[in-house]
Motif scaffolding. Structure first.
Motif, PDB file in Angstrom:
ATOM      1  N   ALA A 144      -6.368  48.457   3.975  1.00 41.56           N
ATOM      2  CA  ALA A 144      -6.139  49.665   4.826  1.00 41.56           C
ATOM      3  C   ALA A 144      -7.479  50.671   4.459  1.00 41.56           C
ATOM      4  CB  ALA A 144      -4.737  50.286   4.437  1.00 41.56           C
ATOM      5  N   LYS A 145      -7.791  50.760   3.187  1.00 41.38           N
ATOM      6  CA  LYS A 145      -8.738  51.586   2.747  1.00 41.38           C
ATOM      7  C   LYS A 145     -10.160  51.073   3.466  1.00 41.38           C
ATOM      8  CE  LYS A 145     -10.732  53.609  -1.231  1.00 41.38           C
ATOM      9  NZ  LYS A 145     -11.120  53.648  -2.825  1.00 41.38           N
ATOM     10  N   ALA A 146     -10.279  50.043   3.058  1.00 38.71           N
ATOM     11  CA  ALA A 146     -11.726  49.205   3.868  1.00 38.71           C
ATOM     12  C   ALA A 146     -11.636  49.355   5.296  1.00 38.71           C
ATOM     13  CB  ALA A 146     -11.994  47.835   3.461  1.00 38.71           C
ATOM     14  N   LEU A 147     -10.607  49.202   6.061  1.00 44.09           N
ATOM     15  CA  LEU A 147     -10.722  49.290   7.465  1.00 44.09           C
ATOM     16  C   LEU A 147     -10.570  50.550   8.171  1.00 44.09           C
ATOM     17  CD1 LEU A 147      -8.716  45.728   8.225  1.00 44.09           C
ATOM     18  CD2 LEU A 147     -11.223  46.183   8.036  1.00 44.09           C
ATOM     19  N   GLY A 148     -10.003  51.634   7.408  1.00 48.23           N
ATOM     20  CA  GLY A 148      -9.806  52.959   7.699  1.00 48.23           C
ATOM     21  C   GLY A 148      -8.647  53.050   8.725  1.00 48.23           C
ATOM     22  N   VAL A 149      -7.470  52.378   8.264  1.00 43.71           N
ATOM     23  CA  VAL A 149      -6.328  52.458   8.760  1.00 43.71           C
ATOM     24  C   VAL A 149      -5.319  52.794   7.961  1.00 43.71           C
ATOM     25  CG1 VAL A 149      -7.003  51.005  10.804  1.00 43.71           C
ATOM     26  CG2 VAL A 149      -5.981  50.007   8.814  1.00 43.71           C
ATOM     27  N   SER A 150      -4.121  52.874   8.475  1.00 41.84           N
ATOM     28  CA  SER A 150      -2.711  53.116   7.588  1.00 41.84           C
ATOM     29  C   SER A 150      -2.374  51.993   7.143  1.00 41.84           C
ATOM     30  CB  SER A 150      -1.615  53.695   8.374  1.00 41.84           C
ATOM     31  OG  SER A 150      -1.190  52.758   9.409  1.00 41.84           O
ATOM     32  N   ARG A 151      -1.512  51.962   5.914  1.00 38.58           N
ATOM     33  CA  ARG A 151      -1.144  50.402   5.213  1.00 38.58           C
ATOM     34  C   ARG A 151      -0.118  49.910   6.232  1.00 38.58           C
ATOM     35  NH1 ARG A 151       1.341  50.034  -0.886  1.00 38.58           N
ATOM     36  NH2 ARG A 151       1.555  47.702  -0.637  1.00 38.58           N
ATOM     37  N   SER A 152       0.569  50.751   7.021  1.00 36.99           N
ATOM     38  CA  SER A 152       1.649  50.158   7.960  1.00 36.99           C
ATOM     39  C   SER A 152       0.856  49.390   9.102  1.00 36.99           C
ATOM     40  CB  SER A 152       2.273  51.121   8.574  1.00 36.99           C
ATOM     41  OG  SER A 152       1.643  52.196   9.335  1.00 36.99           O
ATOM     42  N   THR A 153      -0.170  49.818   9.328  1.00 33.98           N
ATOM     43  CA  THR A 153      -1.080  49.053  10.553  1.00 33.98           C
ATOM     44  C   THR A 153      -1.271  47.735  10.017  1.00 33.98           C
ATOM     45  OG1 THR A 153      -1.846  50.904  11.642  1.00 33.98           O
ATOM     46  CG2 THR A 153      -3.133  48.774  11.687  1.00 33.98           C
ATOM     47  N   VAL A 154      -1.783  47.474   8.672  1.00 37.06           N
ATOM     48  CA  VAL A 154      -2.233  46.263   7.935  1.00 37.06           C
ATOM     49  C   VAL A 154      -0.946  45.248   7.850  1.00 37.06           C
ATOM     50  CG1 VAL A 154      -2.998  45.110   5.876  1.00 37.06           C
ATOM     51  CG2 VAL A 154      -4.233  47.179   6.824  1.00 37.06           C
ATOM     52  N   ALA A 155       0.157  46.056   7.372  1.00 35.82           N
ATOM     53  CA  ALA A 155       1.375  45.555   7.246  1.00 35.82           C
ATOM     54  C   ALA A 155       2.070  44.729   8.375  1.00 35.82           C
ATOM     55  CB  ALA A 155       2.561  46.406   6.483  1.00 35.82           C
ATOM     56  N   SER A 156       1.888  45.452   9.512  1.00 39.54           N
ATOM     57  CA  SER A 156       2.276  44.957  10.792  1.00 39.54           C
ATOM     58  C   SER A 156       1.495  43.818  11.214  1.00 39.54           C
ATOM     59  CB  SER A 156       2.367  46.103  12.033  1.00 39.54           C
ATOM     60  OG  SER A 156       3.208  47.260  11.596  1.00 39.54           O
ATOM     61  N   ALA A 157       0.318  43.830  10.936  1.00 43.09           N
ATOM     62  CA  ALA A 157      -0.766  42.824  11.444  1.00 43.09           C
ATOM     63  C   ALA A 157      -0.311  41.546  10.612  1.00 43.09           C
ATOM     64  CB  ALA A 157      -2.156  43.121  11.375  1.00 43.09           C
ATOM     65  N   PHE A 158      -0.085  42.090   9.271  1.00 44.79           N
ATOM     66  CA  PHE A 158       0.113  40.464   8.397  1.00 44.79           C
ATOM     67  C   PHE A 158       1.575  39.836   8.729  1.00 44.79           C
ATOM     68  CE2 PHE A 158      -2.620  41.157   4.351  1.00 44.79           C
ATOM     69  CZ  PHE A 158      -3.691  41.431   4.997  1.00 44.79           C
ATOM     70  N   ALA A 159       2.368  40.710   9.200  1.00 45.51           N
ATOM     71  CA  ALA A 159       3.763  40.521   9.331  1.00 45.51           C
ATOM     72  C   ALA A 159       3.855  39.712  10.819  1.00 45.51           C
ATOM     73  CB  ALA A 159       4.667  41.566   9.387  1.00 45.51           C
ATOM     74  N   GLU A 160       3.092  40.054  11.898  1.00 43.03           N
ATOM     75  CA  GLU A 160       2.674  39.316  13.005  1.00 43.03           C
ATOM     76  C   GLU A 160       2.356  37.872  12.848  1.00 43.03           C
ATOM     77  OE1 GLU A 160       0.512  39.178  17.130  1.00 43.03           O
ATOM     78  OE2 GLU A 160       0.672  41.093  16.142  1.00 43.03           O
ATOM     79  N   LEU A 161       1.205  37.700  12.148  1.00 41.14           N
ATOM     80  CA  LEU A 161       0.755  36.433  11.723  1.00 41.14           C
ATOM     81  C   LEU A 161       1.524  35.626  10.750  1.00 41.14           C
ATOM     82  CD1 LEU A 161      -3.221  37.262  11.229  1.00 41.14           C
ATOM     83  CD2 LEU A 161      -1.781  36.289  13.430  1.00 41.14           C
ATOM     84  N   GLU A 162       2.279  36.088   9.840  1.00 47.91           N
ATOM     85  CA  GLU A 162       3.279  35.322   9.108  1.00 47.91           C
ATOM     86  C   GLU A 162       4.271  34.925   9.965  1.00 47.91           C
ATOM     87  OE1 GLU A 162       5.629  35.776   4.756  1.00 47.91           O
ATOM     88  OE2 GLU A 162       4.753  37.491   5.770  1.00 47.91           O
ATOM     89  N   ALA A 163       5.004  35.519  10.824  1.00 46.01           N
ATOM     90  CA  ALA A 163       6.012  34.944  11.635  1.00 46.01           C
ATOM     91  C   ALA A 163       5.495  33.990  12.652  1.00 46.01           C
ATOM     92  CB  ALA A 163       6.443  36.550  12.662  1.00 46.01           C
ATOM     93  N   ARG A 164       4.141  34.028  12.769  1.00 43.01           N
ATOM     94  CA  ARG A 164       3.576  32.892  13.749  1.00 43.01           C
ATOM     95  C   ARG A 164       3.289  31.753  12.965  1.00 43.01           C
ATOM     96  NH1 ARG A 164      -0.489  35.910  17.656  1.00 43.01           N
ATOM     97  NH2 ARG A 164      -0.852  33.729  18.208  1.00 43.01           N
ATOM     98  N   GLY A 165       3.270  31.842  11.718  1.00 37.84           N
ATOM     99  CA  GLY A 165       2.966  30.711  10.744  1.00 37.84           C
ATOM    100  C   GLY A 165       1.824  30.619  10.112  1.00 37.84           C
ATOM    101  N   TYR A 166       0.731  31.573  10.345  1.00 36.40           N
ATOM    102  CA  TYR A 166      -0.550  31.629   9.998  1.00 36.40           C
ATOM    103  C   TYR A 166      -0.581  32.111   8.372  1.00 36.40           C
ATOM    104  CZ  TYR A 166      -1.907  30.363  14.540  1.00 36.40           C
ATOM    105  OH  TYR A 166      -2.231  29.819  15.888  1.00 36.40           O
ATOM    106  N   LEU A 167       0.043  33.065   8.197  1.00 40.33           N
ATOM    107  CA  LEU A 167       0.057  33.622   6.716  1.00 40.33           C
ATOM    108  C   LEU A 167       1.501  33.239   5.970  1.00 40.33           C
ATOM    109  CD1 LEU A 167      -1.511  37.052   7.643  1.00 40.33           C
ATOM    110  CD2 LEU A 167      -2.712  34.843   6.709  1.00 40.33           C
ATOM    111  N   ALA A 168       1.310  33.379   4.799  1.00 41.23           N
ATOM    112  CA  ALA A 168       2.373  33.347   3.666  1.00 41.23           C
ATOM    113  C   ALA A 168       2.300  34.419   2.622  1.00 41.23           C
ATOM    114  CB  ALA A 168       2.674  32.101   3.184  1.00 41.23           C
TER     115      ALA A 168
END
Length: 454
Positions: free
Chosen positions: A53-77
């Motif tokens: 979030a700090k490096a990309l200049g966005v909120s932590r919730s933005t990163v959490a949402s992106a990670f959660a989407e890819l985890e739900a699709r099986g790309y992240l754990a």
């Protein structure tokens, strides 16, 4: 498992935020592109959400949402205490994105990410006249893996006039200096070997070492050049190669004093360490003459010098060269045959024509860069009065200390359609977090607009 640094992720994502698209969706799409391309391979660990979030200049919730989407699709754990890893994807592609900025910019984007210069007036004039001497080569097969003899002679003569006695047999022509650097490194470095570099250093050299699987150790660069004491300690570890720039340094624009250069030569000769010296900017001094190099301080059996016609004339020629002892040239030659066989005959003939005007081209480049140095400094002082930099001895950019986290500047700049070159791109450990490399050659109005957008 390899862990990705936040600066590395920022580089590889590029201009990931898309107009009209929610940031979490855009970030998830950008991450998925990296996974599909093998730039974030299975098993690699992503930076912590807070760091992202700090490096990309966005909120932590933005990163959490992106990670959660890819985890739900099986790309992240995600595992508590272990972070988030890539679960599935293609085989790894060995890169950390330091050269990702060398792509065509979208309309409306102001690119301040590279110091590469447009064609010089000398090059424009000569290129307009066309290629001479081509008929002599049309009856041949057109393949000259070591380079056209006439161009090898021209470069050897030029180096000799510059105080580096050279014969054509010591020259190998390549398709640009980046190819020469990569091939020279490949003759010396195997996966797992230790390579010593300056910190900061040219990002293309770092990318080549990463591709070859080297372990890279940075030695701090001081105002008097590389820290000689720390270099001595590093050489005790018996590295495969030292990659450095003692003439005009990219990105800092500094020059190593003669005494320090002699100390470096004594150290590497004593250790028997091979040296690859990037001399691509040695023409671009602020005063008369060219910058000095390690030639004369390091034996030809250990030293490989890398040069280019891009700085004086135009990068679009794609003509570079390596200078080394005959046996090393033979090694590099055999490797390059497997890569591209030979450099274009037409480009080499144009390069030979252009080298007849090297003195004029040096004068033109120096005058242009001196003028733009003044105007660039004026614009920067007006818009960012808190930024600081040391006087430069040459080159195409300013190495600026912004006094803050440069990644926090670079990411919003992307969304304002401005590309920057943050300091971590030039550091083997993604350090230099407050530093920014700013090119000199841009029109003052365009530079002011870019910095104003930021």
């Amino acid at each position: 498992m390899p862990k990705m640094d936040a600066a590395e992720l920022s580089r590889m994502l590029g201009d990931w935020a898309r107009p009209g698209r929610l940031l979490p969706d855009a970030l998830a799409a950008g991450l998925l592109e990296l996974i599909d391309a093998g730039f974030a391979p299975a098993g690699s660990v992503l930076p912590a959400q807070r760091d992202c979030a700090k490096a990309l200049g966005v909120s932590r919730s933005t990163v959490a949402s992106a990670f959660a989407e890819l985890e739900a699709r099986g790309y992240l754990a995600s595992t508590v205490g272990s972070g988030t890893r890539v679960r599935s994807g293609r085989a790894a592609v060995a890169t950390n994105g330091r050269l990702f900025s060398f792509t065509h910019s979208a309309p409306g984007v102001i690119d301040l990410s590279t110091g590469a210069l447009p064609a010089s007036e000398v090059a424009r004039r000569e290129l307009a006249t066309g290629v001479s001497g081509l008929d002599d080569y049309l009856e041949t097969d057109g393949y000259f893996p070591a380079g056209l003899p006439v161009l090898r002679q021209a470069i050897a003569d030029r180096l000799t006039r510059d105080g580096i006695p050279t014969v054509p047999q010591q020259i190998l022509i390549t398709s640009g200096a980046q190819q020469a650097t990569y091939l020279a490194m490949r003759t010396l470095v195997s996966p797992g070997d230790l390579a010593i570099v300056e910190d900061p250093t040219y990002r293309g050299g770092l990318e080549a070492l990463r591709t070859l699987g080297a372990r890279v150790q940075g030695v701090p660069l001081r105002s008097e050049g590389i820290d000689v004491d720390l270099l001595g300690h590093a050489l005790v570890r018996r590295p495969a190669v030292l990659y450095c720039q003692t003439g005009i340094h990219n990105p800092t624009g500094t020059t190593m004093p003669r005494g320090t250069r002699a100390e470096v030569g004594e150290l590497v000769n004593g250790a028997g360490t091979a040296v690859i010296e990037d001399c691509c900017s040695y023409d671009l001094t602020r005063g008369p003459g060219v910058a000095r190099t390690l030639a004369g301080h390091v034996g030809d059996d250990l030293l490989v010098m890398i040069g280019s016609l891009s700085k004086l004339f135009w990068g679009g020629l794609r003509v570079g060269w390596a200078r080394a002892g005959a046996s090393r040239i033979r090694q590099i030659l055999e490797l390059r045959k497997a890569q591209d066989l030979a450099t274009s005959v037409m480009s080499q003939l144009l390069a030979t024509q252009l080298l007849r005007h090297a003195v004029e081209a040096r004068r033109e480049r120096r005058q242009m860069l001196a003028s733009r140095l003044g105007s660039t400094q004026e614009v920067v002082r007006e818009i960012f009065p808190g930024w600081r930099w040391e006087p430069i001895r040459g080159g195409t950019g300013l190495w600026i200390d912004t006094g803050g986290d440069v990644l926090a500047l670079a990411e919003p700049a992307k969304r304002a359609k401005v590309r920057l070159a943050p300091g971590p791109s030039f550091s083997p450990q993604d350090g230099q977090r407050t530093m920014l490399r700013l090119p000199l050659w841009h029109d003052p109005q365009m530079l002011a607009e870019a910095l104003g957008r930021i």
